[in-house]
Design a protein around this motif. Sequence first.
Motif, PDB file in Angstrom:
ATOM      1  N   ALA A  39      46.131  80.601  88.526  1.00  0.00           N
ATOM      2  CA  ALA A  39      47.284  81.739  88.316  1.00  0.00           C
ATOM      3  C   ALA A  39      48.410  81.257  88.854  1.00  0.00           C
ATOM      4  O   ALA A  39      49.284  81.408  88.235  1.00  0.00           O
ATOM      5  CB  ALA A  39      46.712  83.061  88.798  1.00  0.00           C
ATOM      6  N   ALA A  40      48.395  80.776  90.185  1.00  0.00           N
ATOM      7  CA  ALA A  40      49.750  80.394  90.633  1.00  0.00           C
ATOM      8  C   ALA A  40      50.238  79.366  90.141  1.00  0.00           C
ATOM      9  O   ALA A  40      51.526  79.419  89.860  1.00  0.00           O
ATOM     10  CB  ALA A  40      49.518  80.175  92.198  1.00  0.00           C
ATOM     11  N   ALA A  77      54.579  81.307  77.185  1.00  0.00           N
ATOM     12  CA  ALA A  77      54.106  82.725  77.343  1.00  0.00           C
ATOM     13  C   ALA A  77      52.586  82.524  77.339  1.00  0.00           C
ATOM     14  O   ALA A  77      52.017  83.440  78.126  1.00  0.00           O
ATOM     15  CB  ALA A  77      54.564  83.171  75.818  1.00  0.00           C
ATOM     16  N   THR A  78      51.796  81.767  76.747  1.00  0.00           N
ATOM     17  CA  THR A  78      50.424  81.590  76.942  1.00  0.00           C
ATOM     18  C   THR A  78      50.023  81.511  78.484  1.00  0.00           C
ATOM     19  O   THR A  78      49.150  82.223  79.185  1.00  0.00           O
ATOM     20  CB  THR A  78      49.721  80.598  76.398  1.00  0.00           C
ATOM     21  OG1 THR A  78      50.049  81.036  74.835  1.00  0.00           O
ATOM     22  CG2 THR A  78      48.252  80.687  76.440  1.00  0.00           C
ATOM     23  N   GLY A 114      48.170  83.396  83.510  1.00  0.00           N
ATOM     24  CA  GLY A 114      48.268  83.618  84.838  1.00  0.00           C
ATOM     25  C   GLY A 114      47.982  85.025  85.359  1.00  0.00           C
ATOM     26  O   GLY A 114      47.455  85.489  86.371  1.00  0.00           O
ATOM     27  N   ILE A 115      48.790  86.135  84.588  1.00  0.00           N
ATOM     28  CA  ILE A 115      48.479  87.323  84.949  1.00  0.00           C
ATOM     29  C   ILE A 115      46.954  87.844  84.670  1.00  0.00           C
ATOM     30  O   ILE A 115      46.586  88.524  85.657  1.00  0.00           O
ATOM     31  CB  ILE A 115      49.446  88.188  84.099  1.00  0.00           C
ATOM     32  CG1 ILE A 115      51.028  88.032  84.522  1.00  0.00           C
ATOM     33  CG2 ILE A 115      49.184  89.797  84.225  1.00  0.00           C
ATOM     34  CD1 ILE A 115      52.221  88.442  83.715  1.00  0.00           C
ATOM     35  N   LEU A 116      46.397  87.696  83.781  1.00  0.00           N
ATOM     36  CA  LEU A 116      45.139  87.778  83.433  1.00  0.00           C
ATOM     37  C   LEU A 116      44.132  87.485  84.477  1.00  0.00           C
ATOM     38  O   LEU A 116      43.175  87.892  84.865  1.00  0.00           O
ATOM     39  CB  LEU A 116      44.678  87.548  81.977  1.00  0.00           C
ATOM     40  CG  LEU A 116      45.315  88.302  80.737  1.00  0.00           C
ATOM     41  CD1 LEU A 116      44.876  87.712  79.509  1.00  0.00           C
ATOM     42  CD2 LEU A 116      45.064  89.836  80.896  1.00  0.00           C
ATOM     43  N   LEU A 120      38.179  86.333  80.241  1.00  0.00           N
ATOM     44  CA  LEU A 120      39.164  86.137  79.077  1.00  0.00           C
ATOM     45  C   LEU A 120      40.448  85.147  79.068  1.00  0.00           C
ATOM     46  O   LEU A 120      40.449  84.104  78.234  1.00  0.00           O
ATOM     47  CB  LEU A 120      39.748  87.564  78.606  1.00  0.00           C
ATOM     48  CG  LEU A 120      40.890  87.558  77.389  1.00  0.00           C
ATOM     49  CD1 LEU A 120      40.075  86.806  76.283  1.00  0.00           C
ATOM     50  CD2 LEU A 120      41.351  88.725  77.280  1.00  0.00           C
ATOM     51  N   ALA A 121      40.743  85.219  80.262  1.00  0.00           N
ATOM     52  CA  ALA A 121      41.989  84.234  80.517  1.00  0.00           C
ATOM     53  C   ALA A 121      41.636  82.931  80.751  1.00  0.00           C
ATOM     54  O   ALA A 121      42.214  81.923  80.433  1.00  0.00           O
ATOM     55  CB  ALA A 121      42.791  84.524  81.916  1.00  0.00           C
TER      56      ALA A 121
END
Length: 126
Positions: free
Chosen positions: A13-14, A58-59, A64-66, A75-76
């Motif tokens: 994510a980071a 954007a993806t 990253g947020i998910l 899902l992410a």
Amino acid sequence: MKIAVIVVRVLLAAMYLFASVSFFFNLMPKEMPAMSAAQTTFMSGVMASVYLMPLIKATELISGILLLINRTAPLAAVIIFPVTLNIFLYHAFLGPKDLPMVSAMLLLNLFLFYAYRARYLHIVSK
């Protein structure tokens, strides 16, 4: 295993959040590093398409947020895998200088697939 999954999720994510936020807020250096002719051709094509780089970033941002939200991490991992694979193949064929870091990203994504395999079974089973 639970701690390893958390660490991998946060690391991925980071990486993706840093890459996408720095793109959208123009935090990248103005000078591009020296690229080979093949890399320049590839990046010229991506930039000429106008929509592709913002779509990729954007993806990365959404994934990253998910990834940070534990409930949506499986899902992410699925959403970001094509981007990760494309980044890996780009560096494997066009710019092997950063291949170790990109290989680590791919391995981390594959680790998440393995960790969340039980959540994917109902997708592939009858």
